[in-house]
Design an enzyme around this catalytic site. Structure first.
Site, PDB file in Angstrom:
ATOM      1  N   LYS A  89     -26.156  70.170  95.458  1.00 43.87           N
ATOM      2  CA  LYS A  89     -24.718  69.470  95.374  1.00 43.87           C
ATOM      3  C   LYS A  89     -24.160  69.175  95.888  1.00 43.87           C
ATOM      4  CE  LYS A  89     -24.809  71.258  90.437  1.00 43.87           C
ATOM      5  NZ  LYS A  89     -26.426  72.188  90.500  1.00 43.87           N
ATOM      6  N   ASP A 104     -29.117  66.615  93.656  1.00 47.74           N
ATOM      7  CA  ASP A 104     -29.148  67.028  91.977  1.00 47.74           C
ATOM      8  C   ASP A 104     -27.812  65.735  91.456  1.00 47.74           C
ATOM      9  OD1 ASP A 104     -29.946  69.228  92.089  1.00 47.74           O
ATOM     10  OD2 ASP A 104     -28.185  70.838  92.329  1.00 47.74           O
ATOM     11  N   GLN A 128     -30.014  61.286  85.185  1.00 45.44           N
ATOM     12  CA  GLN A 128     -29.861  62.207  84.159  1.00 45.44           C
ATOM     13  C   GLN A 128     -30.587  60.581  82.931  1.00 45.44           C
ATOM     14  OE1 GLN A 128     -26.424  61.905  85.205  1.00 45.44           O
ATOM     15  NE2 GLN A 128     -26.166  64.027  85.617  1.00 45.44           N
ATOM     16  N   ARG A 175     -20.382  78.097  83.122  1.00 42.57           N
ATOM     17  CA  ARG A 175     -20.361  76.762  82.947  1.00 42.57           C
ATOM     18  C   ARG A 175     -21.876  75.843  81.814  1.00 42.57           C
ATOM     19  NH1 ARG A 175     -23.001  72.283  84.939  1.00 42.57           N
ATOM     20  NH2 ARG A 175     -23.345  73.372  87.293  1.00 42.57           N
ATOM     21  N   ARG A 176     -23.193  77.223  82.276  1.00 42.98           N
ATOM     22  CA  ARG A 176     -24.179  77.147  81.847  1.00 42.98           C
ATOM     23  C   ARG A 176     -24.275  78.037  79.987  1.00 42.98           C
ATOM     24  NH1 ARG A 176     -29.675  78.739  85.189  1.00 42.98           N
ATOM     25  NH2 ARG A 176     -30.803  77.636  83.917  1.00 42.98           N
ATOM     26  N   LYS A 233     -32.180  65.147  81.800  1.00 39.58           N
ATOM     27  CA  LYS A 233     -32.154  64.985  80.628  1.00 39.58           C
ATOM     28  C   LYS A 233     -29.910  64.868  80.970  1.00 39.58           C
ATOM     29  CE  LYS A 233     -34.477  66.784  76.865  1.00 39.58           C
ATOM     30  NZ  LYS A 233     -34.343  67.682  75.658  1.00 39.58           N
ATOM     31  N   ARG A 285     -35.899  62.715  91.036  1.00 37.14           N
ATOM     32  CA  ARG A 285     -35.751  64.321  89.461  1.00 37.14           C
ATOM     33  C   ARG A 285     -35.267  63.137  88.140  1.00 37.14           C
ATOM     34  NH1 ARG A 285     -32.024  68.772  90.684  1.00 37.14           N
ATOM     35  NH2 ARG A 285     -33.929  69.780  91.809  1.00 37.14           N
ATOM     36  N   THR A 314     -37.646  69.261  83.014  1.00 35.64           N
ATOM     37  CA  THR A 314     -37.217  69.081  81.364  1.00 35.64           C
ATOM     38  C   THR A 314     -38.588  70.692  81.134  1.00 35.64           C
ATOM     39  OG1 THR A 314     -37.179  68.568  78.689  1.00 35.64           O
ATOM     40  CG2 THR A 314     -39.028  67.952  79.817  1.00 35.64           C
TER      41      THR A 314
END
Ligand SMILES: Cc1cc2nc3c(=O)[nH]c(=O)nc-3n(C[C@H](O)[C@H](O)[C@H](O)COP(=O)(O)OP(=O)(O)OC[C@H]3O[C@@H](n4cnc5c(N)ncnc54)[C@H](O)[C@@H]3O)c2cc1C
Length: 302
Positions: free
Chosen positions: A91, A125, A154, A279-280, A178, A175, A217
């Site tokens: 990241k 990412d 995304q 966050r998740r 969504k 990659r 996904t």
């Protein structure tokens, strides 16, 4: 989001840290590199590949970004030493993007160069929309010197088809996911079906351009559409891969592997598990339900 889900998500800040830890343990390998190695080894034994992620984001101090670089260099040593089938995911805000873009680019280049020494690969990412331009600039800047670098696009972002058109003509690896951040409607498709539709269009475009797609996904509809497109394009199994998150959709993971597809699991680790888990939890009501289940199970975690 349903009322129950909304209530669960609103109540999350009050959830005791040990409960978050118990739920997170399903989605995070652990706090140390040894934990990540153990999890990837087990995934390899199940026929899956890994991509190791050092947890952390939004770093404000150079020292922390440089410590993350050193950690990634150790990850590549461990992958090689332990003969794991794994690459890494990074990241950019952990590597100093919010401090200085060229500092961040140099940090990424050190990691990619190390990966190159081992014949390995680095995936950048994609974070929220405030970082998209800089992330793609760094990717496009480094790719001509480091073909072992890939990026993420995304399908919720309206700009994604344009970003695909601008990819390098040869050797690009993307990659496609969504997207996990909460983005404004002006920039992002917001309806569930629109994000799905754009995923399929984007995947077709990647395939038409000869890009290597990492199809990330757990949505069975999209997996089904992807399998159809792979068949239609007559892709050999080395020309694409599926990707899933650790602890998610494990049955579908096994089904795809058994059907002969290559599949890579995203394996995060690190001491910074709490903010990323929260966050998740906030963004995924399914995980919020896990929290409720863990709380009802009580302190012994039955
Ligand atoms: C390998 C990988 C890498 C990713 N990298 C990025 C990235 O760089 N940038 C980015 O913005 N997003 C990233 N994502 C997240 C992605 O954008 C989505 O938010 C996430 O995958 C959920 O979308 P879905 O396609 O699985 O569909 P959804 O419709 O959201 O999910 C389908 C089903 O999968 C299950 N599920 C999905 N996600 C989770 C979860 N987190 N926890 C528990 N169950 C879940 C649920 O049962 C859900 O019903 C990544 C995802 C994967 C798999």
């Amino acid at each position: 989001m349903s009322l129950v889900n909304r209530l669960l998500v609103t109540g999350l800040p009050a959830v005791p840290k040990p409960i978050v830890r118990r739920v997170a343990s399903r989605y995070v390998a652990g706090e140390t590199l040894a934990d990540a190695v153990r999890v990837v080894r087990s995934l390899n034994e199940q026929g899956a590949m890994g991509t190791i992620d050092v947890l952390g984001e939004e770093v404000k101090e150079r020292e922390k970004a440089m410590a993350a670089v050193e950690e990634y260099l150790r990850v590549f040593d461990a992958i090689d030493r332990e003969r794991l089938d794994s690459n890494v995911s990074i990241k950019l805000t952990l590597l100093g993007l919010k401090i200085d873009e060229s500092f961040c680019r140099d940090n990424v280049e050190r990691i990619v160069a190390k990966a190159g020494e081992y014949g390995n690969f680095v995936r950048i990412d994609m974070e929220d929309h405030t970082t998209t331009d800089a992330t793609l600039r760094i990717y496009h800047d480094l790719f001509p010197r480091h073909g072992n670098l890939g990026v993420v696009l995304q399908s919720y972002m309206r700009r994604t088809l344009g970003d695909i058109a601008a990819l390098p003509q040869q050797g690009a690896s993307v990659r496609l996911c969504k997207g996990i951040y909460v983005e404004p409607r002006a920039l992002a498709w917001k309806e569930y079906d629109s994000v799905r539709a754009n995923f399929v269009v984007a995947l077709e475009k990647l395939l038409d351009q000869g890009v290597y797609p990492a199809i990330a996904t757990h949505d069975e509809y999209l997996v089904c559409r992807a399998v159809g497109l792979i068949d239609k394009h007559g892709l050999r199994r080395e020309r694409y891969e599926f990707q899933m998150l650790l602890g998610v959709a494990e049955e579908m993971r096994r089904i795809l592997i058994a059907a002969g597809h290559r599949l890579r699991v995203y394996v995060p680790y690190g001491r910074d598990w709490y903010p990323s888990s929260m966050r998740r939890l906030r963004e995924n009501p399914e995980v919020a339900r896990d929290v409720l289940r863990a709380m009802l199970a009580g302190p012994s975690g039955r």
